[in-house]
Motif scaffolding. Sequence first.
Motif, PDB file in Angstrom:
ATOM      1  N   GLY A  24       0.835  -1.197   0.000  1.00  0.00           N
ATOM      2  CA  GLY A  24       0.000   0.000   0.000  1.00  0.00           C
ATOM      3  C   GLY A  24       0.863   1.239   0.000  1.00  0.00           C
ATOM      4  N   GLU A  25       0.316   2.330   0.540  1.00  0.00           N
ATOM      5  CA  GLU A  25       1.060   3.599   0.551  1.00  0.00           C
ATOM      6  C   GLU A  25       2.382   3.438   1.285  1.00  0.00           C
ATOM      7  OE1 GLU A  25       0.542   8.254   1.988  1.00  0.00           O
ATOM      8  OE2 GLU A  25      -1.051   6.809   2.340  1.00  0.00           O
ATOM      9  N   ALA A  26       2.349   2.848   2.489  1.00  0.00           N
ATOM     10  CA  ALA A  26       3.578   2.644   3.249  1.00  0.00           C
ATOM     11  C   ALA A  26       4.453   1.585   2.592  1.00  0.00           C
ATOM     12  CB  ALA A  26       3.254   2.251   4.685  1.00  0.00           C
ATOM     13  N   GLY A  27       3.842   0.501   2.136  1.00  0.00           N
ATOM     14  CA  GLY A  27       4.602  -0.588   1.555  1.00  0.00           C
ATOM     15  C   GLY A  27       5.346  -0.199   0.297  1.00  0.00           C
ATOM     16  N   SER A  28       4.745   0.657  -0.528  1.00  0.00           N
ATOM     17  CA  SER A  28       5.424   1.099  -1.753  1.00  0.00           C
ATOM     18  C   SER A  28       6.692   1.877  -1.418  1.00  0.00           C
ATOM     19  CB  SER A  28       4.471   1.960  -2.589  1.00  0.00           C
ATOM     20  OG  SER A  28       3.369   1.188  -3.042  1.00  0.00           O
ATOM     21  N   GLY A  29       6.606   2.725  -0.398  1.00  0.00           N
ATOM     22  CA  GLY A  29       7.793   3.458   0.029  1.00  0.00           C
ATOM     23  C   GLY A  29       8.863   2.520   0.565  1.00  0.00           C
ATOM     24  N   TRP A  30       8.437   1.531   1.343  1.00  0.00           N
ATOM     25  CA  TRP A  30       9.377   0.540   1.850  1.00  0.00           C
ATOM     26  C   TRP A  30      10.056  -0.191   0.692  1.00  0.00           C
ATOM     27  CZ3 TRP A  30      11.407  -1.348   6.355  1.00  0.00           C
ATOM     28  CH2 TRP A  30      10.957  -0.767   7.539  1.00  0.00           C
ATOM     29  N   TYR A  31       9.281  -0.569  -0.303  1.00  0.00           N
ATOM     30  CA  TYR A  31       9.844  -1.306  -1.438  1.00  0.00           C
ATOM     31  C   TYR A  31      10.933  -0.481  -2.132  1.00  0.00           C
ATOM     32  CZ  TYR A  31      10.241  -3.530  -6.005  1.00  0.00           C
ATOM     33  OH  TYR A  31      10.729  -4.124  -7.153  1.00  0.00           O
ATOM     34  N   ARG A  32      10.652   0.786  -2.373  1.00  0.00           N
ATOM     35  CA  ARG A  32      11.643   1.643  -3.046  1.00  0.00           C
ATOM     36  C   ARG A  32      12.910   1.781  -2.209  1.00  0.00           C
ATOM     37  NH1 ARG A  32       6.867   4.549  -4.078  1.00  0.00           N
ATOM     38  NH2 ARG A  32       7.338   6.022  -2.392  1.00  0.00           N
ATOM     39  N   ARG A  33      12.739   1.989  -0.884  1.00  0.00           N
ATOM     40  CA  ARG A  33      13.921   2.164  -0.029  1.00  0.00           C
ATOM     41  C   ARG A  33      14.728   0.867   0.067  1.00  0.00           C
ATOM     42  NH1 ARG A  33      10.085   5.189   2.818  1.00  0.00           N
ATOM     43  NH2 ARG A  33       9.652   3.466   4.248  1.00  0.00           N
ATOM     44  N   LEU A  34      14.036  -0.245   0.173  1.00  0.00           N
ATOM     45  CA  LEU A  34      14.750  -1.521   0.248  1.00  0.00           C
ATOM     46  C   LEU A  34      15.563  -1.784  -1.017  1.00  0.00           C
ATOM     47  CD1 LEU A  34      11.983  -3.741   1.879  1.00  0.00           C
ATOM     48  CD2 LEU A  34      14.185  -3.161   2.909  1.00  0.00           C
ATOM     49  N   ARG A  35      15.008  -1.444  -2.154  1.00  0.00           N
ATOM     50  CA  ARG A  35      15.695  -1.678  -3.431  1.00  0.00           C
ATOM     51  C   ARG A  35      16.896  -0.742  -3.587  1.00  0.00           C
ATOM     52  NH1 ARG A  35      15.095  -5.637  -7.128  1.00  0.00           N
ATOM     53  NH2 ARG A  35      14.732  -4.255  -8.901  1.00  0.00           N
ATOM     54  N   SER A  36      16.772   0.482  -3.071  1.00  0.00           N
ATOM     55  CA  SER A  36      17.841   1.459  -3.289  1.00  0.00           C
ATOM     56  C   SER A  36      18.911   1.440  -2.200  1.00  0.00           C
ATOM     57  CB  SER A  36      17.248   2.878  -3.383  1.00  0.00           C
ATOM     58  OG  SER A  36      16.609   3.238  -2.170  1.00  0.00           O
ATOM     59  N   ARG A 275      21.600   4.219  11.567  1.00  0.00           N
ATOM     60  CA  ARG A 275      21.197   3.054  10.786  1.00  0.00           C
ATOM     61  C   ARG A 275      19.722   3.167  10.473  1.00  0.00           C
ATOM     62  NH1 ARG A 275      23.785  -1.450  14.807  1.00  0.00           N
ATOM     63  NH2 ARG A 275      25.926  -1.460  14.019  1.00  0.00           N
ATOM     64  N   THR A 276      19.315   2.676   9.324  1.00  0.00           N
ATOM     65  CA  THR A 276      17.897   2.565   9.037  1.00  0.00           C
ATOM     66  C   THR A 276      17.326   1.447   9.902  1.00  0.00           C
ATOM     67  OG1 THR A 276      18.137   0.909   7.295  1.00  0.00           O
ATOM     68  CG2 THR A 276      18.352   3.236   6.648  1.00  0.00           C
ATOM     69  N   PRO A 277      15.985   1.407  10.087  1.00  0.00           N
ATOM     70  CA  PRO A 277      15.416   0.293  10.859  1.00  0.00           C
ATOM     71  C   PRO A 277      15.792  -1.077  10.309  1.00  0.00           C
ATOM     72  CG  PRO A 277      13.794   2.034  10.594  1.00  0.00           C
ATOM     73  CD  PRO A 277      14.973   2.425   9.747  1.00  0.00           C
ATOM     74  N   VAL A 278      15.832  -1.226   8.982  1.00  0.00           N
ATOM     75  CA  VAL A 278      16.206  -2.513   8.392  1.00  0.00           C
ATOM     76  C   VAL A 278      17.659  -2.859   8.724  1.00  0.00           C
ATOM     77  CG1 VAL A 278      16.528  -3.796   6.245  1.00  0.00           C
ATOM     78  CG2 VAL A 278      14.529  -2.342   6.534  1.00  0.00           C
ATOM     79  N   GLN A 279      18.545  -1.878   8.612  1.00  0.00           N
ATOM     80  CA  GLN A 279      19.946  -2.133   8.921  1.00  0.00           C
ATOM     81  C   GLN A 279      20.133  -2.525  10.385  1.00  0.00           C
ATOM     82  OE1 GLN A 279      21.432   1.672   7.612  1.00  0.00           O
ATOM     83  NE2 GLN A 279      22.095   0.875   5.620  1.00  0.00           N
ATOM     84  N   GLU A 280      19.429  -1.842  11.287  1.00  0.00           N
ATOM     85  CA  GLU A 280      19.527  -2.168  12.700  1.00  0.00           C
ATOM     86  C   GLU A 280      18.962  -3.562  12.973  1.00  0.00           C
ATOM     87  OE1 GLU A 280      19.579  -2.414  16.885  1.00  0.00           O
ATOM     88  OE2 GLU A 280      20.845  -1.419  15.396  1.00  0.00           O
ATOM     89  N   PHE A 281      17.857  -3.895  12.325  1.00  0.00           N
ATOM     90  CA  PHE A 281      17.237  -5.205  12.513  1.00  0.00           C
ATOM     91  C   PHE A 281      18.177  -6.316  12.041  1.00  0.00           C
ATOM     92  CE2 PHE A 281      14.019  -8.466  11.074  1.00  0.00           C
ATOM     93  CZ  PHE A 281      13.618  -8.838  12.346  1.00  0.00           C
TER      94      PHE A 281
END
Length: 444
Positions: A24-36, A275-281
């Motif tokens: 959705g709105e949040a998920g699309s942003g997550w997808y772009r950030r994860l890819r980049s 760190r981003t949340p993903v990097q910290e996780f």
Amino acid sequence: MEESLNYGMGQGDENMKALLVGLGEAGSGWYRRLRSLNGDLELAVSDTDGSRGEQLQAEGVPFYTDAREAIEREAPDFVINVTPRHAHTSINHLAFDYKLPVLCEKPIAENYEKAQAIVKRAEDERIPFMIAENYRTFAPLRKLKRLIDEGAVGTLQSLECEFFRKRQRVTLEPNDELEEVIIHHFDLLRHLSGREVGKLYAVKRHVFHIVMDLQAGIQASFRCSLHSVGRETQWPGDWRIEGDQGSLTFKDGEIELTTPAGVQRWSDFSDVAVRTPVQEFMKALEEKRRGETDAKEYLKNQALAHYTRLSLKQGQQVDTSASWGYGPADIRNFLRAELKPSVSHGGQGLVKSARLFSNADFESPLKFLYYSVLPPGTSIGYHGHREDEEVYIILEGTGLMTMNGTETRVGPGDVIVNKPWWKHGLANDGSEPIKALVFEVDKA
């Protein structure tokens, strides 16, 4: 003590694979950030709306409309849950069914009761579970926290935060801004102060206004409106933090420190590592530790949203200390403790004692707490300590306490303090046992 060594999953040098659930709105942003930003992370995506499936597959990203199928076919190392709030519970439990760690968008669940149940399951099954709190990752907020911890304003006295913006597009249900927006500021309040909220009182008509009492006598207040037509604050809010030696403000991306020595300002935070949340996780999984915003810790933020709703409903201040997560009282009965005989500091005969608590049981400078029984004719030998104080509480019996060469008769109800570097000993010259509680306190 908090466990760490066996918590999580060590991944070594191998690339990890994540399943992103929700586009959705949040998920699309997550997808772009994860890819980049996470090029080494393999990614698969699941969303019940299949309209973007062909596009993602053309980009080399596996796509599924069923999260369970995605888990079984892709065997991800962890799940990123960015579904709408009402779906958080089912996706979190689905991941836990496969023992998969979860990085979940805030809040944990659609209400506090479900959030408690989800966190309990993760704890019981020792599954890593972290909430993707992003305001802590802002470099200025990291700098603000560092200044507070370094004592820039001395002892904290108060924190004030204001958040005013014009909400666009998304319409919230009444008071839903608590879980959608204000929960961020609850987290920052606890993070910056390092303290928990003990009581809060909330009112709302046009503006949300929450007044809070924190541990250590710190006062806090928060004001929020999502219908403001004036100047908008930054997303983390505008902050004013007062201490007994100065004040800090954070506004329009700039930190200002005011003390009797003058004013300092910071607007460049390029030297602050974040760190981003993903990097910290991912780092937490690798190091087998809890993430910075582990769900067990983050549950306290959702608790504050729950208690704010309760205060609004009751129209009065509410006690929030039940949410601190300190667990039940640790009660140990000295009358039922197993007594072990030993010679105490070279004294006469055998003194019977039970160590009720040791220094590992305390968070303060307390070193131990003993229950001791001195039979007639026995003694605790004359001895000295260094940088600590020892306290004797006489419960029963009488005897002679020698302190720095002077004898004093002591009996039931007497409390004797032996200060640093003093010498002391206790002898039972009576016909009944001396029973005493003895504890020692080190310098902070």
